[in-house]
Design an enzyme around this catalytic site. Structure first.
Site, mmCIF file in Angstrom:
data_model
loop_
_atom_site.group_PDB
_atom_site.id
_atom_site.type_symbol
_atom_site.label_atom_id
_atom_site.label_comp_id
_atom_site.label_asym_id
_atom_site.label_seq_id
_atom_site.Cartn_x
_atom_site.Cartn_y
_atom_site.Cartn_z
ATOM 1 N N ARG A 1 0.870 -1.176 0.000
ATOM 2 C CA ARG A 1 0.000 0.000 0.000
ATOM 3 C C ARG A 1 0.908 1.228 0.000
ATOM 4 O O ARG A 1 1.947 1.242 0.659
ATOM 5 C CB ARG A 1 -0.909 0.027 1.229
ATOM 6 C CG ARG A 1 -2.090 -0.932 1.161
ATOM 7 C CD ARG A 1 -3.174 -0.497 0.168
ATOM 8 N NE ARG A 1 -4.307 -1.407 0.133
ATOM 9 C CZ ARG A 1 -4.465 -2.407 -0.733
ATOM 10 N NH1 ARG A 1 -3.553 -2.648 -1.662
ATOM 11 N NH2 ARG A 1 -5.548 -3.172 -0.686
ATOM 12 N N GLU B 1 -2.596 8.088 -3.821
ATOM 13 C CA GLU B 1 -3.227 7.512 -5.000
ATOM 14 C C GLU B 1 -4.546 8.182 -5.377
ATOM 15 O O GLU B 1 -5.371 8.379 -4.485
ATOM 16 C CB GLU B 1 -3.486 6.021 -4.687
ATOM 17 C CG GLU B 1 -3.271 5.118 -5.837
ATOM 18 C CD GLU B 1 -3.032 3.673 -5.405
ATOM 19 O OE1 GLU B 1 -2.121 3.416 -4.598
ATOM 20 O OE2 GLU B 1 -3.764 2.828 -5.882
ATOM 21 N N HIS C 1 -1.322 0.420 -9.890
ATOM 22 C CA HIS C 1 -2.012 -0.481 -8.966
ATOM 23 C C HIS C 1 -2.662 -1.651 -9.722
ATOM 24 O O HIS C 1 -3.870 -1.891 -9.597
ATOM 25 C CB HIS C 1 -3.051 0.281 -8.135
ATOM 26 C CG HIS C 1 -3.335 -0.383 -6.819
ATOM 27 N ND1 HIS C 1 -3.689 0.315 -5.692
ATOM 28 C CD2 HIS C 1 -3.316 -1.696 -6.445
ATOM 29 C CE1 HIS C 1 -3.876 -0.544 -4.689
ATOM 30 N NE2 HIS C 1 -3.653 -1.768 -5.126
#
Ligand code: NAD
Length: 327
Positions: free
Chosen positions: A245, A274, A292
């Site tokens: 993450r 993000e 991602h």
């Protein structure tokens, strides 16, 4: 009475089919411009259109107190992801809402992506591709794009759960890498099968690794686990790979470290802010970025859809869903 489920964006059809075969009414939020995640307002507005009994949510959906308040009929939030840091678990528990995830089924895909990023860094394949496509290739050169071998190097794994174990397997068996790992829980399997060595502090591991790969969940204890001080502990020749993450890495500190060649390079599939990138990140030559997509494989995504649907089916059948994350 028929139960109604909202899926917050299009996912593989097998999940919808499974729910419909079990008698659920299923609505899917329509796509947004540019396939962007739904804004919180859009998500709330969809939820208010019907009295939904459950949601299949994505990691981009913020499942917080406001959302739970706006959709009081929702009894289960089945996240279509291995991670679940987008759900306020304490709030869900307080309201008696069950939360589930889809662990394990994307582990191989994510592990292969992490290895692909390591190889992309060591072989300089992305730079070379761009160079060739731009017509800059004028003939074989003895000094062009000299990279380094992955084989035989030392891999430092931070987090060796479902994904980290797969990375250890491929790195040890495919590339004869020496495996060091840091995890709050010892992992006897990788010690035995891949001769992995447990290192009890991040500080002790970082100076020894040629590649550091992150596979921890996002928790208070892992936020900015890689920061400026720790980047400075890595070898100048080392690479950092993050498929976990974004906020596990202090992205601004990483930009500085890459600019100043504190480390040789990095490859990121996830970003701290993000979908925004930290200022300066995208213009660096020694970084590889993917949007991602580590789990974006046909098999993994179909399995994620099936499991999310099955968690909902089990819940409304009166069983404890297999992947409940807030017991
Ligand atoms: P997992 O729960 O199986 O393993 C996580 C490991 O991290 C465990 O071994 C745990 O003991 C360890 N850990 C937890 N806190 C720690 C700490 N403070 N320090 C050191 N180790 C710690 O999870 P997984 O399935 O391997 O997935 C890991 C993460 O990868 C997920 O939580 C998710 O955020 C991320 N992920 C990303 C993608 C992607 O598309 N890029 C896809 C799937 C998962």
């Amino acid at each position: 009475m028929t139960k109604r489920i909202l899926i917050t964006r299009e996912i593989p059809k097998n999940g919808l089919t499974l729910l419909r075969e079990h008698g659920f009414e299923v609505d899917v939020c329509p796509g947004t411009t540019g396939d962007a995640p739904l804004s919180q307002e859009e998500l709330l507005s969809h939820l208010r259109q019907n009295s939904y009994d459950g949601i299949i949510s994505l990691l981009t959906d913020k499942i917080d107190a406001t959302l739970m308040e706006a959709a009081p009929s929702v009894k289960i939030v089945a996240n279509y992801a291995a991670g679940f840091n987008n759900i306020d678990l304490a709030e869900a528990k307080k309201r008696g809402i069950v939360a589930t995830n889809t662990p394990g089924v994307s582990s191989l895909a994510v592990a292969e992506h992490a290895i692909a990023l390591m190889l992309a860094l060591t072989t300089r394949i992305v730079e070379a591709d761009l160079f060739t496509k731009k017509g800059k290739y004028k003939g074989w050169s003895p000094m062009a794009f000299i990279g380094t071998d992955l084989s035989g190097k030392t891999l430092g794994l931070i987090g060796v759960g479902s994904i980290g174990i797969e990375v250890a397997r491929i790195a040890a068996q495919g590339f004869a890498m020496k495996i060091l790992y840091y995890d709050v829980v010892p992992n006897e399997k990788i010690e035995k099968d891949y001769h992995a060595q447990r290192i009890t502090t991040v500080e002790e591991m970082l100076p020894q690794a040629d590649v550091v790969s992150l596979h921890v969940p996002l928790l208070d204890s892992t936020h900015h686990l890689i920061n400026a001080a720790r980047l400075n502990m890595m070898k100048k020749s080392a690479f950092l790979v993050n498929t976990s993450r974004g906020p596990v890495v202090d992205e601004n500190a990483l930009v500085t470290a890459l600019k100043e060649r504190v480390i040789a390079g990095a490859a990121l599939d996830v970003f701290e802010f993000e979908p925004e990138l930290a200022p300066g990140l995208a213009s660096l030559e020694n970084v590889i970025l993917t949007p991602h997509i580590a789990s974006a494989r046909d098999h993994a995504r179909a399995e994620m859809a099936r499991i999310a649907a099955q968690n909902i089916i089990d819940f409304f059948d009166g069983k404890k869903p297999q992947n409940q994350v807030n017991p």
